[in-house]
Design a protein around this motif. Structure first.
Motif, PDB file in Angstrom:
ATOM      1  N   TYR A  10       0.844  -1.197   0.000  1.00 45.88           N
ATOM      2  CA  TYR A  10       0.000   0.000   0.000  1.00 45.88           C
ATOM      3  C   TYR A  10       0.883   1.253   0.000  1.00 45.88           C
ATOM      4  O   TYR A  10       1.924   1.277   0.651  1.00 45.88           O
ATOM      5  CB  TYR A  10      -0.864   0.046   1.264  1.00 45.88           C
ATOM      6  CG  TYR A  10      -1.789  -1.129   1.478  1.00 45.88           C
ATOM      7  CD1 TYR A  10      -1.312  -2.340   1.980  1.00 45.88           C
ATOM      8  CD2 TYR A  10      -3.152  -1.026   1.226  1.00 45.88           C
ATOM      9  CE1 TYR A  10      -2.152  -3.420   2.195  1.00 45.88           C
ATOM     10  CE2 TYR A  10      -4.008  -2.095   1.453  1.00 45.88           C
ATOM     11  CZ  TYR A  10      -3.501  -3.284   1.931  1.00 45.88           C
ATOM     12  OH  TYR A  10      -4.349  -4.341   2.150  1.00 45.88           O
ATOM     13  N   TYR A  44      -3.134   0.399  -3.876  1.00 38.15           N
ATOM     14  CA  TYR A  44      -2.908  -0.926  -3.300  1.00 38.15           C
ATOM     15  C   TYR A  44      -2.514  -1.897  -4.396  1.00 38.15           C
ATOM     16  O   TYR A  44      -3.164  -1.962  -5.439  1.00 38.15           O
ATOM     17  CB  TYR A  44      -4.167  -1.386  -2.585  1.00 38.15           C
ATOM     18  CG  TYR A  44      -4.305  -2.880  -2.385  1.00 38.15           C
ATOM     19  CD1 TYR A  44      -5.311  -3.597  -3.010  1.00 38.15           C
ATOM     20  CD2 TYR A  44      -3.425  -3.571  -1.541  1.00 38.15           C
ATOM     21  CE1 TYR A  44      -5.453  -4.962  -2.832  1.00 38.15           C
ATOM     22  CE2 TYR A  44      -3.569  -4.937  -1.349  1.00 38.15           C
ATOM     23  CZ  TYR A  44      -4.587  -5.634  -2.001  1.00 38.15           C
ATOM     24  OH  TYR A  44      -4.718  -6.987  -1.802  1.00 38.15           O
ATOM     25  N   ALA A  53      -4.528  -3.296  -7.568  1.00 35.33           N
ATOM     26  CA  ALA A  53      -5.904  -3.746  -7.349  1.00 35.33           C
ATOM     27  C   ALA A  53      -6.843  -2.600  -7.027  1.00 35.33           C
ATOM     28  O   ALA A  53      -8.053  -2.719  -7.186  1.00 35.33           O
ATOM     29  CB  ALA A  53      -5.935  -4.782  -6.230  1.00 35.33           C
ATOM     30  N   ASP A  54      -6.285  -1.489  -6.542  1.00 34.20           N
ATOM     31  CA  ASP A  54      -7.117  -0.344  -6.171  1.00 34.20           C
ATOM     32  C   ASP A  54      -6.254   0.907  -6.255  1.00 34.20           C
ATOM     33  O   ASP A  54      -5.348   1.060  -5.456  1.00 34.20           O
ATOM     34  CB  ASP A  54      -7.688  -0.523  -4.765  1.00 34.20           C
ATOM     35  CG  ASP A  54      -8.619   0.606  -4.333  1.00 34.20           C
ATOM     36  OD1 ASP A  54      -9.231   0.473  -3.253  1.00 34.20           O
ATOM     37  OD2 ASP A  54      -8.730   1.620  -5.054  1.00 34.20           O
ATOM     38  N   PRO A  65      -4.644  -8.972   2.678  1.00 36.50           N
ATOM     39  CA  PRO A  65      -5.783  -8.715   3.537  1.00 36.50           C
ATOM     40  C   PRO A  65      -6.338 -10.010   4.132  1.00 36.50           C
ATOM     41  O   PRO A  65      -6.352 -11.017   3.442  1.00 36.50           O
ATOM     42  CB  PRO A  65      -6.795  -8.081   2.581  1.00 36.50           C
ATOM     43  CG  PRO A  65      -5.969  -7.549   1.451  1.00 36.50           C
ATOM     44  CD  PRO A  65      -4.813  -8.490   1.339  1.00 36.50           C
ATOM     45  N   PRO A  66      -6.747 -10.061   5.368  1.00 42.68           N
ATOM     46  CA  PRO A  66      -6.915  -8.917   6.270  1.00 42.68           C
ATOM     47  C   PRO A  66      -5.785  -8.742   7.276  1.00 42.68           C
ATOM     48  O   PRO A  66      -5.994  -8.250   8.377  1.00 42.68           O
ATOM     49  CB  PRO A  66      -8.195  -9.300   7.002  1.00 42.68           C
ATOM     50  CG  PRO A  66      -8.060 -10.797   7.165  1.00 42.68           C
ATOM     51  CD  PRO A  66      -7.354 -11.288   5.921  1.00 42.68           C
ATOM     52  N   ASN A  67      -4.586  -9.177   6.925  1.00 43.98           N
ATOM     53  CA  ASN A  67      -3.494  -9.111   7.884  1.00 43.98           C
ATOM     54  C   ASN A  67      -3.002  -7.686   8.133  1.00 43.98           C
ATOM     55  O   ASN A  67      -3.215  -6.783   7.330  1.00 43.98           O
ATOM     56  CB  ASN A  67      -2.332  -9.967   7.385  1.00 43.98           C
ATOM     57  CG  ASN A  67      -2.692 -11.435   7.302  1.00 43.98           C
ATOM     58  OD1 ASN A  67      -2.756 -12.127   8.305  1.00 43.98           O
ATOM     59  ND2 ASN A  67      -2.968 -11.905   6.096  1.00 43.98           N
ATOM     60  N   GLU A  68      -2.288  -7.557   9.249  1.00 47.84           N
ATOM     61  CA  GLU A  68      -1.760  -6.270   9.679  1.00 47.84           C
ATOM     62  C   GLU A  68      -0.891  -5.642   8.606  1.00 47.84           C
ATOM     63  O   GLU A  68      -0.118  -6.325   7.926  1.00 47.84           O
ATOM     64  CB  GLU A  68      -0.927  -6.464  10.940  1.00 47.84           C
ATOM     65  CG  GLU A  68      -0.165  -5.227  11.408  1.00 47.84           C
ATOM     66  CD  GLU A  68       0.799  -5.541  12.538  1.00 47.84           C
ATOM     67  OE1 GLU A  68       0.778  -6.672  13.049  1.00 47.84           O
ATOM     68  OE2 GLU A  68       1.597  -4.648  12.882  1.00 47.84           O
ATOM     69  N   GLN A  69      -1.008  -4.339   8.458  1.00 50.91           N
ATOM     70  CA  GLN A  69      -0.132  -3.590   7.566  1.00 50.91           C
ATOM     71  C   GLN A  69       1.050  -3.056   8.367  1.00 50.91           C
ATOM     72  O   GLN A  69       0.862  -2.428   9.411  1.00 50.91           O
ATOM     73  CB  GLN A  69      -0.892  -2.432   6.922  1.00 50.91           C
ATOM     74  CG  GLN A  69      -1.982  -2.897   5.973  1.00 50.91           C
ATOM     75  CD  GLN A  69      -2.736  -1.753   5.331  1.00 50.91           C
ATOM     76  OE1 GLN A  69      -2.189  -0.659   5.136  1.00 50.91           O
ATOM     77  NE2 GLN A  69      -3.990  -1.985   4.992  1.00 50.91           N
ATOM     78  N   PHE A  70       2.248  -3.293   7.857  1.00 48.51           N
ATOM     79  CA  PHE A  70       3.470  -2.799   8.477  1.00 48.51           C
ATOM     80  C   PHE A  70       3.973  -1.614   7.667  1.00 48.51           C
ATOM     81  O   PHE A  70       4.171  -1.734   6.457  1.00 48.51           O
ATOM     82  CB  PHE A  70       4.546  -3.892   8.503  1.00 48.51           C
ATOM     83  CG  PHE A  70       4.201  -5.050   9.398  1.00 48.51           C
ATOM     84  CD1 PHE A  70       3.402  -6.088   8.936  1.00 48.51           C
ATOM     85  CD2 PHE A  70       4.672  -5.107  10.700  1.00 48.51           C
ATOM     86  CE1 PHE A  70       3.075  -7.160   9.754  1.00 48.51           C
ATOM     87  CE2 PHE A  70       4.360  -6.185  11.525  1.00 48.51           C
ATOM     88  CZ  PHE A  70       3.555  -7.208  11.050  1.00 48.51           C
TER      89      PHE A  70
END
Lengths: 113, 113
Positions: free
Chosen positions: A33, A48, A55-56, A98-103
């Protein structure tokens, strides 16, 4: 292990110039992201990637902004014809998907004179 | 509908006190609510996160309280310490999408020694 890295840490450019900002995600993270954080504000979503594809890209402010991730790892955010209003900290984040944590990385502070 | 409203903008707490930061959202499709901590010159780092199937989550000195009907959630920092002085951001994202985060505007916390 190593976290998300971003280069350069600071970039000063003149209005109208072209800049590239680089993001190295955590190894194995498929999701990437880009966010932009203006002074005193929360980060705002730009784009993203899942793997190599965007994708976005709904957060890109206009067509001067473009990002790539050709091999599904490193990503480059490209800004053409920079404007003073583009001055901000550009943050990159990665996750296992997704839906894991973003670092988040430490960001690149862009200053357009 | 995409906004996340955060308050207060700044907060000063005595060492050992409780710090409380509040957020409100409008989009009922949001289903993941993380809190991030950011120190000057650094990227945001995940503190704690909650999903709407629970009303409270505690991790050490940090607790999230979640009120689904009111569309509000809050961060409580117990026994606040000077090292907690930072900017805190709430965020929200929705399942089935890209999990891009919608961030609040941030709360600058200062804990006095």
């Amino acid at each position: 292990g190593a976290g998300v890295s971003q280069t350069p840490s600071n970039k000063v450019t003149e209005k109208g110039k072209y800049v590239e900002l680089r993001c190295d995600p955590i190894s194995g993270h498929t999701a990437l992201y880009w966010y932009r954080q203006s002074l005193g504000q929360g980060p705002e979503f730009l784009i993203y990637f899942q793997g190599t594809g965007a994708a976005d890209d709904s957060g890109l402010p206009n067509d001067r902004f473009f990002a790539v991730r050709p091999e599904g790892s490193v990503s480059t955010l490209k800004i053409q014809r920079t404007e003073r209003g583009d001055s901000a900290v550009y943050l990159c984040a990665s996750s296992l998907g997704p839906p894991n944590e973003q670092f988040f990385g430490p960001g690149t502070r862009l200053t357009v004179l | 509908q995409q906004q996340v409203k955060q308050s207060p903008q700044s907060l000063i707490v005595q060492k050992g006190g409780i710090s409380i930061i509040n957020c409100a959202y409008e989009n009922t499709a949001f289903d993941y609510f993380p809190w991030y901590q950011q120190f000057p010159g650094k990227g945001p780092a995940l503190l704690i996160a909650i999903r709407p199937d629970v009303s409270e989550k505690k991790e050490g000195r940090f607790t999230i309280s979640f009120n689904k009907s009111a569309k509000q959630f809050s961060l409580h920092i117990m026994d606040s310490q000077p090292g907690d002085s930072a900017t805190y951001f709430c965020a929200a994202s929705r399942q089935g999408g890209t999990y891009k985060y919608i961030f609040g505007t941030g709360t600058r916390l200062k804990v006095l020694a």
